[in-house]
Design a protein around this motif. Sequence first.
Motif, PDB file in Angstrom:
ATOM      1  N   VAL A  10       0.832  -1.201   0.000  1.00 42.68           N
ATOM      2  CA  VAL A  10       0.000   0.000   0.000  1.00 42.68           C
ATOM      3  C   VAL A  10       0.865   1.248   0.000  1.00 42.68           C
ATOM      4  O   VAL A  10       0.665   2.185  -0.770  1.00 42.68           O
ATOM      5  N   ALA A  11       1.875   1.270   0.872  1.00 36.91           N
ATOM      6  CA  ALA A  11       2.751   2.440   0.961  1.00 36.91           C
ATOM      7  C   ALA A  11       3.484   2.675  -0.344  1.00 36.91           C
ATOM      8  O   ALA A  11       3.651   3.809  -0.793  1.00 36.91           O
ATOM      9  N   GLU A  12       3.931   1.593  -0.973  1.00 35.22           N
ATOM     10  CA  GLU A  12       4.725   1.730  -2.192  1.00 35.22           C
ATOM     11  C   GLU A  12       3.886   2.124  -3.398  1.00 35.22           C
ATOM     12  O   GLU A  12       4.422   2.533  -4.427  1.00 35.22           O
ATOM     13  N   THR A  60       2.482  -2.919   8.686  1.00 30.37           N
ATOM     14  CA  THR A  60       2.214  -2.309   7.393  1.00 30.37           C
ATOM     15  C   THR A  60       0.946  -1.451   7.451  1.00 30.37           C
ATOM     16  O   THR A  60       0.147  -1.565   8.384  1.00 30.37           O
ATOM     17  N   GLN A  61       0.768  -0.619   6.424  1.00 34.51           N
ATOM     18  CA  GLN A  61      -0.445   0.194   6.367  1.00 34.51           C
ATOM     19  C   GLN A  61      -1.698  -0.671   6.339  1.00 34.51           C
ATOM     20  O   GLN A  61      -2.691  -0.380   7.014  1.00 34.51           O
ATOM     21  N   ASP A  62      -1.664  -1.732   5.560  1.00 32.31           N
ATOM     22  CA  ASP A  62      -2.841  -2.584   5.453  1.00 32.31           C
ATOM     23  C   ASP A  62      -3.171  -3.220   6.804  1.00 32.31           C
ATOM     24  O   ASP A  62      -4.345  -3.358   7.160  1.00 32.31           O
ATOM     25  N   ALA A  63      -2.137  -3.575   7.567  1.00 33.24           N
ATOM     26  CA  ALA A  63      -2.372  -4.157   8.896  1.00 33.24           C
ATOM     27  C   ALA A  63      -3.030  -3.134   9.820  1.00 33.24           C
ATOM     28  O   ALA A  63      -3.931  -3.469  10.603  1.00 33.24           O
ATOM     29  N   GLY A  64      -2.590  -1.875   9.746  1.00 31.99           N
ATOM     30  CA  GLY A  64      -3.211  -0.834  10.561  1.00 31.99           C
ATOM     31  C   GLY A  64      -4.658  -0.614  10.195  1.00 31.99           C
ATOM     32  O   GLY A  64      -5.525  -0.466  11.072  1.00 31.99           O
ATOM     33  N   VAL A  74      -0.830   5.332   9.526  1.00 31.05           N
ATOM     34  CA  VAL A  74      -1.361   5.866   8.271  1.00 31.05           C
ATOM     35  C   VAL A  74      -2.524   4.998   7.791  1.00 31.05           C
ATOM     36  O   VAL A  74      -3.555   5.502   7.321  1.00 31.05           O
ATOM     37  N   GLY A  75      -2.383   3.684   7.919  1.00 32.92           N
ATOM     38  CA  GLY A  75      -3.495   2.798   7.589  1.00 32.92           C
ATOM     39  C   GLY A  75      -4.712   3.066   8.454  1.00 32.92           C
ATOM     40  O   GLY A  75      -5.861   3.007   7.978  1.00 32.92           O
ATOM     41  N   ALA A  76      -4.481   3.390   9.724  1.00 28.65           N
ATOM     42  CA  ALA A  76      -5.587   3.727  10.619  1.00 28.65           C
ATOM     43  C   ALA A  76      -6.312   4.987  10.151  1.00 28.65           C
ATOM     44  O   ALA A  76      -7.549   5.059  10.188  1.00 28.65           O
ATOM     45  N   LEU A  77      -5.548   5.987   9.708  1.00 32.49           N
ATOM     46  CA  LEU A  77      -6.168   7.216   9.201  1.00 32.49           C
ATOM     47  C   LEU A  77      -7.095   6.916   8.023  1.00 32.49           C
ATOM     48  O   LEU A  77      -8.211   7.452   7.933  1.00 32.49           O
TER      49      LEU A  77
END
Length: 349
Positions: A75-77, A234-238, A265-268
Motif C-alpha cells: 500500500v505504501a509503495e 504495514t499500512q494494510d495491517a493498521g 497511516v493505515g488507521a487514518l
Amino acid sequence: MSTPTVYDVAEQSGVSIATVSRVYRNPDSVRAATRERVLAAGRELGYVPSGSARGLASRTTGVLGLYFPDIHDAVAESVPTADDTELMLYSDQVIRGMERAARQHGYALLIAAAHAERASEQLAEVAGRVDGLALLAQTGIASEDLEVISRRLPVVMLAGDRDADHDHIEVANFDGQLELTRHLIADHRLRRLAFIGGPSDSPDGEARFRGFQAAHLEAGLPLPQQPDARGDLTQDAGRRAVEGLLDLPGQRPQGLVLANDQMAVGALHALASHGISVPDDMAVTGFDGIPLSRVVRPALTTVRQPMGRLGQEAVELLVARIADRQRVSVARVLPVTLIRRASCGCATH
C-alpha cells in the motif's frame, strides 16, 4: 584453531565439494535432506563461505553487510508522489545512514532482505562476503546460526533483543511511548486509548506497549493488560486492525496509539472511510517519524527515532570491532523525540 574450509564440510557431510558449494550458492538446486546435512555440518564446524578469492586469502572484503526483515508494504509503495523520499520507510532510512557512514570509512555496503523460508542460507551467503554484519530487528535467524557467524565476523544487533555477546544499538522505545501517551492523557485529557501493537515477538513493539502501560499507571487509569489489536507493521495491517476495533460493541476509544507510523497511516485511511474525523472524533498517533508521517492529512503525531543514526552507529561499532575483536561488547540506547502534529489535536508545525 584453524579456519574450517569447504573441504572440511564436504568430508563431514559425506558429499562432494561441488555439492557444498551449491548448497551455499544455490540451495534450491540440492535435495532438502542433503542440504540440511551440509548446513548442519557447516554449523558444527563454524564454517562461513567466502565471497571471493580475496576473502579466502586475506579474510577481508572491504564490505559491510546489513541483513534486515523483508516487510513489504504494498500500500505504501503504491502511493503516487512527486518526491520518492516521502515514501522512505524505516529500513530505508537505516540503510541510507549505514551506507553513508560505510562510504566514509572506505567500505561498500551489501544489503539483503530476510526471507523466512531460507533465512539461514541467506545469512551464510551474506556473511561470506563481508567483514562485519549488522542485523536489523527480527530476521528469523536461529541463535545457533548467529553464533556460528559471530565466531568469524563482528556482529552488531540493531533494535530487537539485546544480547550480551554482541554489540547492540536500540532507541528509547519505552521512554518515547511513555512521553507520547502522557501527552494524550495529560494535555488532551483522553481517557480511553487503544494500543495497536506489532508482532508479539518484536522487542521494540513490546517496549512501546510497556511505555503505554506506564503512562496509564502514572495517571491512575486502568492498566491495559495487552494490546487491543496487533498487525505486521504495514499500512494494510493498521487499516484492518482499526476496522476490527470499530466493529466491536461498546464505547469507542478516544484515541488510537499505533506501534509504528505505517500502521498509523493505515488507521487514518480506515477512519476516513467510516466518516470518523481525526482528531475531532478520534486521535491517532504513530512511532518512527518516517517522512510519510508529515505529509499525510492530518499530519501524524509520532515519536521520531534517529533511523539514519542507527545505521551510522552500526558502522562505527563494526569498524571498531574489526580493529579489535577482543574488546567488551557495547550497548547503546539512542534518544527519541516527540513530534506533536494535527492528528492528536495539536497545531501542525
